[in-house]
Write a protein that holds these residues in place. Structure first.
Motif, PDB file in Angstrom:
ATOM      1  N   UNK A 516       0.309  -0.837   1.736  1.00  0.00           N
ATOM      2  CA  UNK A 516      -0.583  -0.638   2.873  1.00  0.00           C
ATOM      3  C   UNK A 516      -2.067  -0.705   2.530  1.00  0.00           C
ATOM      4  N   UNK A 517      -2.386  -0.432   1.273  1.00  0.00           N
ATOM      5  CA  UNK A 517      -3.808  -0.388   0.919  1.00  0.00           C
ATOM      6  C   UNK A 517      -4.268  -1.764   0.458  1.00  0.00           C
ATOM      7  N   UNK A 518      -5.290  -2.290   1.112  1.00  0.00           N
ATOM      8  CA  UNK A 518      -5.752  -3.634   0.752  1.00  0.00           C
ATOM      9  C   UNK A 518      -6.390  -3.638  -0.631  1.00  0.00           C
ATOM     10  N   UNK A 519      -6.396  -4.796  -1.242  1.00  0.00           N
ATOM     11  CA  UNK A 519      -6.999  -4.886  -2.568  1.00  0.00           C
ATOM     12  C   UNK A 519      -8.482  -4.601  -2.484  1.00  0.00           C
ATOM     13  N   UNK A 520      -8.998  -3.956  -3.508  1.00  0.00           N
ATOM     14  CA  UNK A 520     -10.412  -3.607  -3.542  1.00  0.00           C
ATOM     15  C   UNK A 520     -11.066  -4.402  -4.676  1.00  0.00           C
ATOM     16  N   UNK A 521     -12.319  -4.094  -4.929  1.00  0.00           N
ATOM     17  CA  UNK A 521     -13.020  -4.819  -5.986  1.00  0.00           C
ATOM     18  C   UNK A 521     -12.621  -4.324  -7.370  1.00  0.00           C
ATOM     19  N   UNK A 522     -11.818  -3.266  -7.400  1.00  0.00           N
ATOM     20  CA  UNK A 522     -11.401  -2.691  -8.682  1.00  0.00           C
ATOM     21  C   UNK A 522      -9.932  -2.287  -8.572  1.00  0.00           C
ATOM     22  N   UNK A 523      -9.300  -2.025  -9.692  1.00  0.00           N
ATOM     23  CA  UNK A 523      -7.908  -1.565  -9.661  1.00  0.00           C
ATOM     24  C   UNK A 523      -7.847  -0.171  -9.036  1.00  0.00           C
ATOM     25  N   UNK A 544     -11.324  -9.983  -5.629  1.00  0.00           N
ATOM     26  CA  UNK A 544     -12.579 -10.196  -4.919  1.00  0.00           C
ATOM     27  C   UNK A 544     -12.260 -11.020  -3.674  1.00  0.00           C
ATOM     28  N   UNK A 545     -12.642 -10.469  -2.545  1.00  0.00           N
ATOM     29  CA  UNK A 545     -12.310 -11.177  -1.312  1.00  0.00           C
ATOM     30  C   UNK A 545     -13.575 -11.823  -0.789  1.00  0.00           C
ATOM     31  N   UNK A 546     -13.594 -13.157  -0.796  1.00  0.00           N
ATOM     32  CA  UNK A 546     -14.780 -13.848  -0.317  1.00  0.00           C
ATOM     33  C   UNK A 546     -14.486 -14.443   1.036  1.00  0.00           C
ATOM     34  N   UNK A 547     -14.968 -13.754   2.080  1.00  0.00           N
ATOM     35  CA  UNK A 547     -14.615 -14.225   3.427  1.00  0.00           C
ATOM     36  C   UNK A 547     -15.272 -15.539   3.771  1.00  0.00           C
ATOM     37  N   UNK A 579     -12.226   4.330  -2.392  1.00  0.00           N
ATOM     38  CA  UNK A 579     -11.250   3.340  -1.923  1.00  0.00           C
ATOM     39  C   UNK A 579     -11.346   3.237  -0.404  1.00  0.00           C
ATOM     40  N   UNK A 580     -11.465   2.007   0.082  1.00  0.00           N
ATOM     41  CA  UNK A 580     -11.517   1.813   1.525  1.00  0.00           C
ATOM     42  C   UNK A 580     -10.084   1.739   2.058  1.00  0.00           C
ATOM     43  N   UNK A 581      -9.740   2.699   2.904  1.00  0.00           N
ATOM     44  CA  UNK A 581      -8.376   2.724   3.420  1.00  0.00           C
ATOM     45  C   UNK A 581      -8.404   2.483   4.926  1.00  0.00           C
ATOM     46  N   UNK A 582      -7.731   1.445   5.396  1.00  0.00           N
ATOM     47  CA  UNK A 582      -7.737   1.242   6.851  1.00  0.00           C
ATOM     48  C   UNK A 582      -6.971   2.369   7.547  1.00  0.00           C
ATOM     49  N   UNK A 583      -7.480   2.772   8.693  1.00  0.00           N
ATOM     50  CA  UNK A 583      -6.841   3.818   9.492  1.00  0.00           C
ATOM     51  C   UNK A 583      -5.350   3.528   9.678  1.00  0.00           C
TER      52      UNK A 583
END
Ligand code: GTP
Length: 593
Positions: A516-523, A544-547, A579-583
């Motif tokens: 559920x947790x999207x990949x972040x810039x770090x492990x 690294x997500x480059x939109x 960590x950015x966690x989507x609702x």
């Protein structure tokens, strides 16, 4: 009113055996409701009830039959509301016990029947749905005789749907159920068996006068609440409200006394005359005690004040649920709410979302634990995050239930297996007939509030039924499992579980969150811990997500749109340990499976 001509009855039945349909038919055949106005399920007035086909709020309605008056008192049809069933039965002299002739006796048929016997009520047994080809009335009557001891030839046969046999049933009610007794000039004692909040009138209570006479304008004393109120209006329902001057002994009706909070006029309350009060309250008053708890949080933090207001308003109508503010590192500000059971929880949540237009996250349901500390203190907690440090804990008690299961005998094995995996201890296994088995287990409530009911239904193709009652607290070997995201504990995912299940819970939570947790810039390490010891671990690998990578070419407006969308997505993120966690991840992770 002439007492000999009065009958107070309830229909008791297992869910779906046709209680509401029979009530409708009775109202129609007695001319109480004109067939033209007959709206299916007249007594179930709440939308939610109608949709789910479950009766929650009690109502009584008066009807005429063969020169007699029958007060039909509706009872809720779900185990969460067992106490209210027993209150409404206390207002009756007899019951109609309804059994689906295709299904036979089910767990709540038994439970309700026992309640009726405890209240010394006369039972008129009848089999319903005789119009169905699957109905097997002879077998069903035999079962009723062997299990409940009611002679098979006394069991009536009806179809609530077509109305066949219903007039004969009403005749039997008049002939077999005793009239109430009581004297009009005795000291007043009336039983409140239901209260609901009306926006315009305040609290409207359903009452049964046990002794004496209830008068309009009378100054009343509510014995258990210790309050005094004036009877602004009393009346009967037939089916609409009709104001009357007096309600005599044995009569039921409604009472409006300028009360603003249903908590002051709870079911089980005894009402008496303030000038000449009864010395003793009627038996059986009990404060409703919440058994199941969860946190409720608005998905959008700005809705917190709206949620508070909605809870206040709902509570006016339902004094059996509780709430208090709490805050969670992961979910922000919300409320800890307590409920009578799982269905009650679902109903409150659904009403909040539907009637108040709120979007909510509910944490996993929990029960109330009694924690004994080494210092000799006893703390009651209903939220895992309040659990004292493991080193300070001497013992933990948890609530248990006595669970009764009725099942076709083919499924006995799979149900025993289910109960055993839920830490159940068997009390009884009995063949009610060659095809039907009654199982009794003592099971921790916490093991039932997850998905016990769904499991029960899916393992038996819906054929087994369940009833339960509280069986007190007992010590168990329980531990708290924490879930850490990037080494930061996430309070919403903490859980108190039995030691033997800790590893499993930890592993499943880590696996689920990894998805559920999207990949972040770090492990991002996801860990489950029990008293400082890591028991499971997963890692979300960095990426690294480059939109903008997709936008070769120089279309600036397209780039802007993508960036905006990304920003929009960010707003719904919670940041935990960087960590950015989507609702959405919280919602899905908290879903039971
Ligand atoms: P709860 O309110 O959940 O306790 O259910 P209930 O006991 O009030 O049952 P309800 O009257 O809602 O009936 C359940 C289902 O059985 C409905 O789909 C009814 O239409 C159906 N039903 C009830 N009585 C009869 C009957 O005599 N014959 C047939 N064929 N169906 C019936």
């Amino acid at each position: 009113m002439d007492l000999d001509r009065l009958r107070n009855i309830s229909i008791i039945a297992h869910i779906d055996h046709g209680k509401t349909t029979l009530s409708d038919r009775v109202l129609e055949l007695s001319g109480t409701v004109d067939a033209r106005d007959m709206r299916a399920q007249y007594l179930d007035s709440m939308d939610l009830e109608r949709e789910r086909g479950i009766t929650i709020k009690l109502q009584s309605v008066r009807l005429d039959w063969r020169d007699h008056v029958i007060n039909l008192i509706d009872t809720p049809g779900h185990v969460d509301f067992g106490y209210e069933v027993s209150r409404s039965l206390a207002a009756c002299e007899g019951v109609v016990l309804l059994v689906d002739a295709a299904q036979g006796i089910e767990a709540q048929t038994l439970a309700n029947c026992y309640l009726a016997l405890e209240n010394d009520l006369e039972i008129v047994a009848c089999m319903n749905k005789l119009d169905l080809p699957a109905a097997d009335p002879d077998r069903c009557a035999e079962e009723i005789e062997s299990v409940l001891g009611i002679p098979a030839e006394e069991v009536l046969r009806i179809s609530a749907k077509t109305g066949d046999g219903v007039p004969e049933l009403l005749d039997a009610v008049v002939d077999r159920i005793p009239a109430p007794v009581g004297a009009a000039d005795d000291t007043l004692r009336a039983l409140i068996f239901d209260s609901h909040f009306d926006q315009y009138r305040g609290v409207v209570s359903s009452v049964r006068v046990m002794d004496g006479t209830l008068r309009s304008g009378q100054k009343l004393r509510f014995l258990q609440a210790g309050a005094s109120h004036q009877a602004e209006e009393i009346g009967i329902r037939s089916p609409g409200p009709i104001a009357v001057d007096t309600l005599g002994p044995g009569e039921t009706g409604y009472l409006i006394a300028g009360i603003k909070d249903v908590g002051e006029a709870r079911s089980g309350e005894t009402v008496t005359d303030a000038a000449r009060p009864a010395e003793e309250a009627l038996e059986g008053y009990r404060d409703p005690k919440p058994m199941v708890f969860c946190g409720m949080y608005p998905v959008d933090g700005d809705q917190f004040p709206d949620l508070r207001e909605a809870l206040e308003r709902l509570r006016l109508n339902d004094s059996s649920f509780t709430y208090e503010p709490e805050s969670s590192g992961a979910l922000g500000f919300g409320f800890r709410c307590g409920f009578l059971g799982l269905l009650h929880m679902e109903i409150v949540r659904e009403r909040l979302e539907r009637e108040f237009d709120l979007n909510l996250i509910a944490t996993a349901p929990s029960v109330a634990y009694r924690v004994h500390t080494k210092g000799g203190e006893v703390v009651e907690i209903d939220n895992p995050s309040e659990m004292p440090d493991g080193a300070e804990v001497e013992a933990i008690e948890e609530p248990f239930l006595n669970v009764t299961l009725l099942t076709p005998s083919d499924y006995t094995g799979t149900l025993m297996d289910l109960c055993q995996t839920r830490r159940g201890e068997m009390d009884k296994l009995e063949y009610l007939s060659p095809e039907r088995v009654e199982l009794r287990y003592k099971i921790p409530l916490a093991e039932v509030v997850t998905d016990f009911f769904d499991q029960l239904k899916s393992r038996t193709q819906g054929y087994a039924s369940l009833d339960y009652e509280p069986a007190g607290d007992d010590v168990s070997d329980l531990v708290k499992v924490d879930v850490l995201l990037n080494s930061q504990p996430v309070d919403a995912f903490s859980m108190i579980v039995h030691r033997t299940k800790a590893d499993d819970y930890g592993r499943r939570m880590c696996e689920k969150l990894k998805e559920l947790i999207p990949r972040q810039l770090f492990d991002v390490p996801i860990q489950a811990a029990m008293g400082g010891r890591i028991i499971a671990r997963q890692t979300v690998k960095a990426k690294r997500k480059d939109v903008l990578a997709k936008c070769y070419g120089g279309d600036i407006s397209r780039k802007r749109k993508l960036l905006d969308r990304q920003k929009e997505g960010k707003k719904k993120m919670k940041s935990i340990g960087r960590v950015e966690v989507p609702q959405e991840a919280f919602v899905s992770a908290l879903k039971l499976d």
